[in-house]
Design a protein around this motif. Structure first.
Motif, PDB file in Angstrom:
ATOM      1  N   LEU A 154      29.745  15.798 -17.746  1.00 19.33           N
ATOM      2  CA  LEU A 154      30.929  15.866 -17.552  1.00 19.33           C
ATOM      3  C   LEU A 154      31.242  15.963 -16.103  1.00 19.33           C
ATOM      4  CD1 LEU A 154      30.809  19.407 -19.964  1.00 19.33           C
ATOM      5  CD2 LEU A 154      32.527  17.237 -20.376  1.00 19.33           C
ATOM      6  N   GLU A 155      30.384  16.122 -15.144  1.00 12.92           N
ATOM      7  CA  GLU A 155      30.956  15.922 -13.652  1.00 12.92           C
ATOM      8  C   GLU A 155      31.527  14.643 -13.531  1.00 12.92           C
ATOM      9  OE1 GLU A 155      28.873  17.776 -10.644  1.00 12.92           O
ATOM     10  OE2 GLU A 155      27.972  19.433 -11.731  1.00 12.92           O
ATOM     11  N   MET A 156      30.805  13.627 -13.999  1.00  6.08           N
ATOM     12  CA  MET A 156      31.158  12.204 -14.044  1.00  6.08           C
ATOM     13  C   MET A 156      32.639  12.079 -14.564  1.00  6.08           C
ATOM     14  SD  MET A 156      28.567   9.526 -15.670  1.00  6.08           S
ATOM     15  CE  MET A 156      28.243   9.601 -17.319  1.00  6.08           C
ATOM     16  N   MET A 157      32.715  12.473 -15.920  1.00  5.79           N
ATOM     17  CA  MET A 157      33.874  12.423 -16.518  1.00  5.79           C
ATOM     18  C   MET A 157      35.074  13.140 -15.996  1.00  5.79           C
ATOM     19  SD  MET A 157      32.574  13.149 -20.191  1.00  5.79           S
ATOM     20  CE  MET A 157      32.288  11.706 -21.589  1.00  5.79           C
ATOM     21  N   GLY A 158      34.744  14.038 -15.224  1.00  2.00           N
ATOM     22  CA  GLY A 158      35.787  14.996 -14.280  1.00  2.00           C
ATOM     23  C   GLY A 158      36.509  14.207 -13.192  1.00  2.00           C
ATOM     24  N   ARG A 214      21.663   3.184 -12.209  1.00  2.00           N
ATOM     25  CA  ARG A 214      21.217   4.309 -11.477  1.00  2.00           C
ATOM     26  C   ARG A 214      20.510   5.478 -12.501  1.00  2.00           C
ATOM     27  NH1 ARG A 214      23.198   7.960  -7.244  1.00  2.00           N
ATOM     28  NH2 ARG A 214      23.971   5.790  -6.237  1.00  2.00           N
ATOM     29  N   SER A 215      19.306   5.605 -12.028  1.00  2.00           N
ATOM     30  CA  SER A 215      18.614   6.459 -13.210  1.00  2.00           C
ATOM     31  C   SER A 215      17.437   6.930 -12.461  1.00  2.00           C
ATOM     32  CB  SER A 215      18.126   5.906 -14.401  1.00  2.00           C
ATOM     33  OG  SER A 215      17.345   4.727 -14.158  1.00  2.00           O
ATOM     34  N   ASN A 216      16.415   7.455 -12.870  1.00  2.00           N
ATOM     35  CA  ASN A 216      14.938   8.276 -12.544  1.00  2.00           C
ATOM     36  C   ASN A 216      13.849   7.504 -12.721  1.00  2.00           C
ATOM     37  OD1 ASN A 216      16.329  10.865 -11.916  1.00  2.00           O
ATOM     38  ND2 ASN A 216      16.684  10.978 -14.168  1.00  2.00           N
ATOM     39  N   THR A 217      13.017   7.472 -11.556  1.00  2.00           N
ATOM     40  CA  THR A 217      11.724   6.715 -11.862  1.00  2.00           C
ATOM     41  C   THR A 217      10.485   7.535 -12.243  1.00  2.00           C
ATOM     42  OG1 THR A 217      12.639   5.101 -10.042  1.00  2.00           O
ATOM     43  CG2 THR A 217      10.249   5.324 -10.547  1.00  2.00           C
ATOM     44  N   PHE A 236      42.266  -0.654 -14.912  1.00  2.00           N
ATOM     45  CA  PHE A 236      41.261   0.164 -14.183  1.00  2.00           C
ATOM     46  C   PHE A 236      40.297  -0.902 -13.599  1.00  2.00           C
ATOM     47  CE2 PHE A 236      43.299   2.743 -17.212  1.00  2.00           C
ATOM     48  CZ  PHE A 236      43.111   3.999 -16.772  1.00  2.00           C
ATOM     49  N   ARG A 237      39.430  -0.103 -12.859  1.00  2.00           N
ATOM     50  CA  ARG A 237      38.281  -1.249 -11.854  1.00  2.00           C
ATOM     51  C   ARG A 237      36.917  -1.043 -12.405  1.00  2.00           C
ATOM     52  NH1 ARG A 237      40.048  -2.476  -7.049  1.00  2.00           N
ATOM     53  NH2 ARG A 237      38.403  -3.834  -7.048  1.00  2.00           N
ATOM     54  N   LEU A 238      36.703   0.220 -12.991  1.00  2.00           N
ATOM     55  CA  LEU A 238      35.046   0.372 -13.097  1.00  2.00           C
ATOM     56  C   LEU A 238      35.027   1.270 -14.650  1.00  2.00           C
ATOM     57  CD1 LEU A 238      32.493   0.831 -11.996  1.00  2.00           C
ATOM     58  CD2 LEU A 238      32.976   3.101 -11.570  1.00  2.00           C
ATOM     59  N   MET A 239      34.013   0.845 -15.330  1.00  2.00           N
ATOM     60  CA  MET A 239      33.612   1.518 -16.375  1.00  2.00           C
ATOM     61  C   MET A 239      32.199   1.960 -16.591  1.00  2.00           C
ATOM     62  SD  MET A 239      34.318   0.290 -20.521  1.00  2.00           S
ATOM     63  CE  MET A 239      35.748   0.457 -20.638  1.00  2.00           C
ATOM     64  N   ALA A 240      32.002   3.227 -16.634  1.00  2.00           N
ATOM     65  CA  ALA A 240      30.719   3.635 -16.360  1.00  2.00           C
ATOM     66  C   ALA A 240      30.212   4.139 -17.744  1.00  2.00           C
ATOM     67  CB  ALA A 240      30.813   4.879 -15.444  1.00  2.00           C
ATOM     68  N   PHE A 241      28.951   4.082 -18.020  1.00  2.00           N
ATOM     69  CA  PHE A 241      28.390   4.205 -19.301  1.00  2.00           C
ATOM     70  C   PHE A 241      27.140   5.268 -19.099  1.00  2.00           C
ATOM     71  CE2 PHE A 241      30.170   0.469 -20.222  1.00  2.00           C
ATOM     72  CZ  PHE A 241      30.860   0.393 -21.293  1.00  2.00           C
ATOM     73  N   ASP A 242      26.999   6.552 -19.649  1.00  2.00           N
ATOM     74  CA  ASP A 242      25.852   7.162 -19.856  1.00  2.00           C
ATOM     75  C   ASP A 242      24.716   6.273 -20.814  1.00  2.00           C
ATOM     76  OD1 ASP A 242      23.793   9.217 -20.439  1.00  2.00           O
ATOM     77  OD2 ASP A 242      24.702   9.428 -22.337  1.00  2.00           O
ATOM     78  N   MET A 243      23.551   6.359 -20.690  1.00  2.00           N
ATOM     79  CA  MET A 243      22.932   5.418 -21.490  1.00  2.00           C
ATOM     80  C   MET A 243      22.323   6.175 -22.820  1.00  2.00           C
ATOM     81  SD  MET A 243      19.029   3.644 -20.487  1.00  2.00           S
ATOM     82  CE  MET A 243      18.008   5.127 -20.348  1.00  2.00           C
ATOM     83  N   ASP A 244      21.626   6.880 -22.892  1.00  2.00           N
ATOM     84  CA  ASP A 244      20.960   7.334 -24.071  1.00  2.00           C
ATOM     85  C   ASP A 244      22.124   8.086 -24.991  1.00  2.00           C
ATOM     86  OD1 ASP A 244      18.105   7.231 -23.805  1.00  2.00           O
ATOM     87  OD2 ASP A 244      18.604   8.408 -21.788  1.00  2.00           O
ATOM     88  N   ALA A 295      25.266  15.921 -11.111  1.00  2.00           N
ATOM     89  CA  ALA A 295      25.838  15.879  -9.647  1.00  2.00           C
ATOM     90  C   ALA A 295      25.495  14.443  -9.381  1.00  2.00           C
ATOM     91  CB  ALA A 295      25.438  16.782  -8.792  1.00  2.00           C
ATOM     92  N   GLY A 296      24.247  13.993  -9.845  1.00  2.00           N
ATOM     93  CA  GLY A 296      23.886  12.460  -9.190  1.00  2.00           C
ATOM     94  C   GLY A 296      24.703  11.396 -10.234  1.00  2.00           C
ATOM     95  N   LYS A 297      24.978  11.926 -11.566  1.00  2.00           N
ATOM     96  CA  LYS A 297      25.802  10.926 -12.202  1.00  2.00           C
ATOM     97  C   LYS A 297      27.058  10.768 -11.498  1.00  2.00           C
ATOM     98  CE  LYS A 297      23.723  11.021 -16.645  1.00  2.00           C
ATOM     99  NZ  LYS A 297      23.970  11.075 -18.226  1.00  2.00           N
ATOM    100  N   ARG A 298      27.711  12.054 -11.201  1.00  2.00           N
ATOM    101  CA  ARG A 298      29.149  12.034 -10.500  1.00  2.00           C
ATOM    102  C   ARG A 298      29.095  11.189  -9.235  1.00  2.00           C
ATOM    103  NH1 ARG A 298      29.634  17.253  -8.780  1.00  2.00           N
ATOM    104  NH2 ARG A 298      28.779  16.538  -6.789  1.00  2.00           N
TER     105      ARG A 298
END
Length: 282
Positions: A238-242, A185-188, A69-77, A208-211
């Motif tokens: 779920l969208e980014m997981m998908g 990537r997140s909100n300001t 694999f090349r990327l590992m992505a994490f949700d934060m909270d 959708a932004g996470k995906r």
């Protein structure tokens, strides 16, 4: 396919009971870990097996390597960290129960419009001193158990690391720098004269932004989304997981556990490493 079973206090009695049910002894046994080779079960049967024995159970393709694999992505909270930052921020203005109720409903998938749910919660923070954000970071934010080990393993295997959140840059940027992550990537939150205005600047990062953040990171490093491993806990993950090749629900809501490759309900994040055959001692 191989069956991987994990629990911080995995007992010999549980391993023996699983062996009796599977009509085969474990091919590999270590602290907190057992593996059976060539298991003829489907994923639903494995999920039911894990629930029945109170363990984390996953059906792993033989030879699945983290290094592939090349990327590992994490949700934060509640994934990379143990808290929901917005709930803790709200505590400084006496509105944690109100905000936490909206957060929980959104994570369960009961609120379909994440952007609106975030706007509602942020509006309740109007007037709070910006210094409260630093207090949340310093006093309440903790990494999820096993997170450093997983980050080290992923980095050693050559993966790039993305932190993507419906939360706030105040926290993701600090964690990116502290942990040596490649992307965030997140909100300001809007701040005027040292106080929160109750508004979010720019386009809100929702499901959708996470995906899109995962897809952008994949494009940046030149890999397919099938070479991404994504971890999260809420419906807006779920969208980014998908789009990912492997998805891991960590202490997640039922709607998330039902749609992911693996679910971890008992172990720390380091248990993810043992879902891949290049893990030490596998």
């Amino acid at each position: 396919m191989n069956l991987v079973v994990q629990h911080p206090e995995l007992s010999d009695a549980t391993v023996q009971a699983l062996g009796a049910q599977l009509a085969a002894p474990a091919a590999r046994r270590a602290d907190g870990f057992a593996r059976w080779s060539g298991v003829g079960l489907d994923r639903e049967a494995v999920r039911a097996l894990g629930e029945a024995h109170g363990v984390d159970a996953g059906l792993v393709p033989a030879g699945q390597r983290l290094a592939d694999f090349r990327l590992m992505a994490f949700d934060m909270d509640s994934t990379l960290i143990t808290i929901e930052c917005i709930d803790e921020i709200a505590d400084f203005i006496g509105r944690k129960p109100e905000v936490a109720a909206i957060t929980e409903a959104a994570m369960r998938g009961e609120i379909k419009d994440f952007k609106e749910s975030l706007r509602r919660r942020v509006a309740l923070l109007e007037g709070l001193e910006e210094s409260a954000l630093q207090r949340v970071y310093d006093e309440r934010l903790e990494l999820t158990p096993g997170a450093p080990a997983l980050l080290d393993a992923a980095r050693s295997a050559g993966l790039k690391l993305l932190l993507v959140s419906g939360g706030f840059t105040f926290f993701t940027d600090r964690l990116r720098d502290r942990l040596g992550l490649d992307f965030a990537r997140s909100n300001t939150l809007e701040v005027v004269d040292g106080r929160l205005t109750g508004r979010v600047l720019g386009e809100i990062v929702d499901a959708a932004g996470k995906r899109e953040a995962v897809l952008e990171a994949c494009r940046a490093i030149g890999c397919s989304p099938a070479q991404a491993v994504v971890l999260g806990d809420g419906a807006n993950d779920l969208e980014m997981m998908g789009v990912a090749g492997v998805s891991v629900a960590y202490r997640a809501k039922p709607v998330v556990r039902a749609q992911t490759t693996y679910a971890l309900n008992h172990c720390g994040l380091d248990a993810v490493v043992r879902l891949f055959s290049d893990a030490p001692g596998w």
